[in-house]
Scaffold this active site. Structure first.
Site, PDB file in Angstrom:
ATOM      1  N   TYR A   1      14.975   9.814   0.518  1.00  0.00           N
ATOM      2  CA  TYR A   1      14.196   8.592   0.632  1.00  0.00           C
ATOM      3  C   TYR A   1      14.542   7.833   1.910  1.00  0.00           C
ATOM      4  O   TYR A   1      13.868   7.980   2.921  1.00  0.00           O
ATOM      5  CB  TYR A   1      14.384   7.698  -0.611  1.00  0.00           C
TER       6      TYR A   1
ATOM      7  N   VAL B   1       0.844  -1.191   0.000  1.00  0.00           N
ATOM      8  CA  VAL B   1       0.000   0.000   0.000  1.00  0.00           C
ATOM      9  C   VAL B   1       0.881   1.243   0.000  1.00  0.00           C
ATOM     10  O   VAL B   1       1.732   1.406   0.872  1.00  0.00           O
ATOM     11  CB  VAL B   1      -0.939   0.015   1.224  1.00  0.00           C
TER      12      VAL B   1
ATOM     13  N   TYR C   1      11.425  -0.675  -0.145  1.00  0.00           N
ATOM     14  CA  TYR C   1      12.499  -0.230  -1.036  1.00  0.00           C
ATOM     15  C   TYR C   1      13.567   0.450  -0.187  1.00  0.00           C
ATOM     16  O   TYR C   1      13.258   1.120   0.808  1.00  0.00           O
ATOM     17  CB  TYR C   1      11.953   0.744  -2.084  1.00  0.00           C
TER      18      TYR C   1
END
Length: 405
Positions: A243, A144, A233
């Protein structure tokens, strides 16, 4: 049923319409790209639940599960229906195409459209497992990526943000102008403030994954040996500040901590497993929103060419591990690593060299821009080989209804 000629209309990487026939062809191409099964179980296959099944790695998990592992079960996504003015979302059309492939393969797959964060949908899934699939769920894949989540207990609404932690961060990024010409820009993203980290963790961390497991366990539908994987990831040092070391990274760390807690519980109660699966880079609707990722992915493709491993092949390898065809290959943190091809030292060194050299004038020689531009369009069903975009196409495609079990 309305029919019209559809041409791509976009604002940056966001497209306003989707092409039903192109989306159908994308799904069919992914199915063909998935490796053939090594050997499917006799009789009915394992019962699986894929949450976030209509796009990106969740779609790859659904298709690879159907073809490679012979799963049956339930796939959950949240998509918008067509209207008189607009097409449906691309995931709506991809879901319809997935249903056709499942039927052709003889797999009993129920596709649900709704808010995966809600308890009402969790209970609906549990009811289906009880009534349609014998009260036994063997696997759950959680994929999700959402901007917002409402906590079912408190009613509090949380919103995720893409920000570095501690200080502002400047990075190169790739954009295309109105004529499709590439431009490398430097952009600065301000640091997380206030409760940005907590909000992002509440949306994209492990809370909802754990809630799914808790809800299904309370209903007694988790089978002995039940396994679950949340898709994640890590990525390159080139994108780490925005990130892995940013607000999204804090959410991923929470997801991994949740996996360790769930793994202990499931091992004790069911002889089961919970892991995170770290996947490699891909062009997805979520990834294109992250500064620097578009440039990085284009450069990575420039280095690897066709050796870049597509999501459906990665997820086929994950299903092999979840179903026991291959042993779970875990790193020191207990994560399945499907990204080793991307993070190999020689690959990262080559990408880093191109990153340093990338400018508006040089990027076309360093990155595979034709591939990247086409991949972005294919997310919405455009630029798909074999589709005639001059032909009117029906946009009012119904949500797939399951065949009677």
């Amino acid at each position: 049923m309305s029919e019209r000629v559809l041409t791509p209309r976009n604002r940056g990487f966001l497209f306003l319409d989707s092409h039903p026939r192109g989306c159908e062809r994308v799904v069919a191409d992914m199915w063909r790209e998935c490796p053939e099964p090594l050997g499917l179980p006799a009789g009915d296959g394992p019962v699986a639940l894929v949450i976030g099944s209509s796009a990106g790695y969740g779609l790859a998990a659904t298709l690879a599960g159907l073809k490679r592992a012979g799963i049956r079960g339930i796939a959950v996504s949240f998509e918008k229906a067509p209207t008189p003015r607009r097409t449906a979302t691309a995931g709506w059309y991809r879901t319809a195409a997935t249903a056709e492939l499942a039927r052709d393969a003889g797999r009993d797959l129920v596709l649900l459209n709704g808010d995966a964060f809600s308890d009402a949908l969790k209970d609906r899934v549990a009811d289906l497992v009880e009534q349609r699939f014998g009260g036994r769920l063997d696997h759950l894949v959680y994929s999700v990526a959402a901007p917002r989540r409402t906590d079912p207990d408190t009613g509090t609404a949380y919103a995720s943000v893409l920000k570095p932690i501690g200080a502002a961060h400047r990075t190169k990024t790739l954009v295309f102008d109105d004529r499709g010409a590439p431009e490398v820009r430097e952009v600065e993203t301000g640091p997380a403030e206030g409760d940005d980290v907590e909000q992002t963790v509440a949306v994209m961390g492990g809370a909802d994954w754990a809630r799914w497991i808790d809800r299904l366990a309370a209903r007694g539908v988790l089978a002995p040996g039940f396994s679950t994987a949340a898709l994640s990831y890590i990525g390159s040092p080139l994108t780490a500040a925005i990130y892995r070391q940013g607000t999204i990274g804090a959410a991923k760390a929470h997801l991994e901590a949740t996996a360790r807690t769930l793994d202990e519980r499931l091992a004790a109660s069911l002889g089961g497993r919970a892991v995170t699966s770290v996947n490699g880079a891909a062009v997805t609707q979520s990834s294109t929103a992250i500064p620097g990722i578009a440039l990085y992915t284009g450069l990575l493709r420039g280095v690897l060419g066709t050796d870049l491993v597509p999501p459906v092949r990665q997820l086929a390898a994950l299903w092999d591990q979840l179903t026991g065809l291959a042993p779970l290959a875990l790193d020191d943190e207990g994560r399945v690593r499907l990204d080793t091809w991307e993070l190999a030292d020689e690959v990262q060194a080559a990408v880093a060299e191109r990153w340093r050299a990338a400018t508006t004038d040089t990027v076309a020689d360093l990155a595979d821009l034709d591939w990247f531009r086409a991949e972005v369009q294919r997310l919405y069903g455009f630029a798909v080989p074999g589709v005639d975009y001059t032909v009117p196409v029906a946009t009012d495609v119904p949500w797939p209804t399951p065949v009677a079990s």
